[in-house]
Design a protein around this motif. Structure first.
Motif, PDB file in Angstrom:
ATOM      1  N   LEU A 280      77.517  60.108  70.166  1.00 36.42           N
ATOM      2  CA  LEU A 280      76.434  59.559  69.343  1.00 36.42           C
ATOM      3  C   LEU A 280      75.937  58.235  69.905  1.00 36.42           C
ATOM      4  N   VAL A 281      76.858  57.389  70.380  1.00 37.28           N
ATOM      5  CA  VAL A 281      76.460  56.107  70.959  1.00 37.28           C
ATOM      6  C   VAL A 281      75.628  56.320  72.216  1.00 37.28           C
ATOM      7  N   CYS A 282      76.077  57.223  73.092  1.00 39.37           N
ATOM      8  CA  CYS A 282      75.345  57.486  74.336  1.00 39.37           C
ATOM      9  C   CYS A 282      73.971  58.080  74.066  1.00 39.37           C
ATOM     10  N   MET A 283      73.897  59.041  73.142  1.00 37.89           N
ATOM     11  CA  MET A 283      72.613  59.667  72.843  1.00 37.89           C
ATOM     12  C   MET A 283      71.668  58.668  72.187  1.00 37.89           C
ATOM     13  N   SER A 284      72.192  57.833  71.291  1.00 35.12           N
ATOM     14  CA  SER A 284      71.354  56.816  70.643  1.00 35.12           C
ATOM     15  C   SER A 284      70.870  55.793  71.658  1.00 35.12           C
ATOM     16  N   SER A 285      71.727  55.425  72.607  1.00 31.50           N
ATOM     17  CA  SER A 285      71.329  54.474  73.648  1.00 31.50           C
ATOM     18  C   SER A 285      70.229  55.040  74.518  1.00 31.50           C
ATOM     19  N   GLU A 286      70.322  56.335  74.824  1.00 35.44           N
ATOM     20  CA  GLU A 286      69.292  56.975  75.637  1.00 35.44           C
ATOM     21  C   GLU A 286      67.956  57.003  74.900  1.00 35.44           C
ATOM     22  N   VAL A 287      67.990  57.278  73.598  1.00 35.60           N
ATOM     23  CA  VAL A 287      66.751  57.240  72.810  1.00 35.60           C
ATOM     24  C   VAL A 287      66.190  55.826  72.780  1.00 35.60           C
ATOM     25  N   GLY A 288      67.066  54.835  72.586  1.00 30.60           N
ATOM     26  CA  GLY A 288      66.615  53.445  72.573  1.00 30.60           C
ATOM     27  C   GLY A 288      65.983  53.032  73.893  1.00 30.60           C
ATOM     28  N   ARG A 289      66.565  53.482  74.994  1.00 32.73           N
ATOM     29  CA  ARG A 289      65.990  53.176  76.308  1.00 32.73           C
ATOM     30  C   ARG A 289      64.607  53.807  76.461  1.00 32.73           C
ATOM     31  N   ALA A 290      64.469  55.052  75.974  1.00 32.46           N
ATOM     32  CA  ALA A 290      63.179  55.729  76.064  1.00 32.46           C
ATOM     33  C   ALA A 290      62.121  55.029  75.202  1.00 32.46           C
ATOM     34  N   VAL A 291      62.511  54.548  74.021  1.00 32.11           N
ATOM     35  CA  VAL A 291      61.573  53.814  73.160  1.00 32.11           C
ATOM     36  C   VAL A 291      61.142  52.520  73.831  1.00 32.11           C
TER      37      VAL A 291
END
Length: 372
Positions: A280-291
């Motif tokens: 969950l942390v990795c996937m959320s970080s990837e979304v945050g990077r994309a935003v």
């Protein structure tokens, strides 16, 4: 004793109230006391089927199908095909296995929530055909990335290079009429970090899922996430292009994670809580990077940067449709009512998205950046 007489005797003595369920231990006593001609392998299978029931019972219809050797599930197929007797020991107790069989056992405990299913998958698994879909997609993504990287001598933030955005594979709102771009954008990536993240998840999660559930289910789920990602971007972020296979990756990951949560007690993968948190942390970080790249790009660019909405669309597809697909690795999808509901919902979304792409841009007067 004839089969019909046997079934009548079972129902009269073991299920006189027509509850639809029969205790396996009582059934075994009936078999031995009356010396009924039931194959020992079928009796073993009855115990295996009963393990999934807290009260040690099986459905009467399952018993009828089992005795009649109907091919309606993995265990009934085992009876019909080879009269296989599954061992009663836990699969983890198996010793002396080679490297590949240990890997298959790892996949069984990683993906399947039921010991009965794990044992059957372990004993019936064959290395052919291999999980070609996820391996082929990942290899193609790497090759495409290396080709563009070598051509432009740029390995990070490739979307800031004008030549990269001219690729016929990238989705761009100005090229919506080129329908193949709604899928082929999955072969292009922002940079090395996005490619590495997606490739790692595709190999670590996608390959085991494909080994268990087969190429048709996993390819459909992955491509459904990819297509939903581009169509969602065309509706919610109408000026943005799109690159990367995150829609498909998030569909696989969210479906697997939802399956783990729904079957938490039965899952035997090690450190499952810690791994769930890390995922969950990795996937959320990837979304945050994309935003961040979408709204606060670190470098000046000639137009909007790729959208992040494909991540969210893929996750929605995985949690909804994917959870239905992964619920039973042997049960036919066309026999599941939930599958048809999800398929109809997805088809409705596709119809709406196509209508939107054909008419909404002109009606709303959206100022699309000129395509590169």
């Amino acid at each position: 004793m004839e089969r019909s007489s046997l079934l009548q005797l079972i129902q009269e003595q073991l299920d006189p109230d027509n509850t639809g369920y029969i205790g396996v231990e009582t059934f075994a006593s009936l078999v031995h006391s009356h010396e009924l001609p039931l194959d020992p392998a079928k009796l073993e299978m009855l115990f295996a089927l009963a393990q999934s029931n807290d009260e040690g019972q099986i459905c009467y219809q399952e018993l009828v199908d089992l005795i009649n050797s109907k091919r309606s599930s993995s265990f009934k197929r085992a009876i019909a095909n080879g009269q296989r007797t599954l061992p009663q020991d836990v699969l983890l107790d198996e010793a002396g296995l080679g490297f590949y069989k240990r890997f298959v056992r790892y996949v069984a405990y990683e993906i399947l929530p039921c010991e009965m299913d794990r044992r059957w998958y372990f004993y019936q698994h064959r290395p052919c055909p291999p999980p070609l879909f996820m391996a082929t997609v990942t290899l193609t993504q790497i090759i495409v990335f290396l080709c563009y990287g070598a051509r432009m001598n740029k390995w990070v933030l490739q979307t800031y290079h004008p030549e990269y955005m001219k690729s016929p594979l990238i989705y761009h709102p100005g090229h919506r009429a080129r329908a193949w771009r709604f899928l082929t954008y999955m072969f292009m990536h922002v940079g090395l970090e996005q490619l590495g993240f997606n490739a790692l998840l595709q190999l670590m999660i996608g390959v085991p899922l494909e080994m268990v559930h087969g190429i048709l289910r996993i390819s459909f789920l992955y491509l459904a996430g990819v297509l939903a990602g581009s169509l969602t971007v065309s509706i919610t972020d109408m000026r943005a292009p799109l690159v990367g296979g995150s829609g498909g990756v998030y569909a696989l990951c969210s479906a697997h994670m939802a399956n783990v949560v729904m079957n938490w007690a039965g899952m035997r993968c090690p450190y499952k809580l810690l791994r769930m948190i890390l995922a969950l942390v990795c996937m959320s970080s990837e979304v945050g990077r994309a935003v961040w790249l979408r709204f606060s790009p670190p470098l000046p660019a000639s137009g909007p940067q790729p959208s992040f909405m494909a991540h969210l669309a893929g996750a929605v597809v995985g949690i909804s449709m994917g959870l239905t697909i992964l619920r039973s690795y042997e049960e036919n999808l066309h026999d599941q009512c939930g599958w048809w509901v999800m398929l109809l919902s997805y088809a409705t979304f596709l119809a709406f998205a196509i209508f939107w792409n054909v008419f909404a841009y002109d009606l709303l007067g959206v100022q699309i950046p000129p395509p590169p």
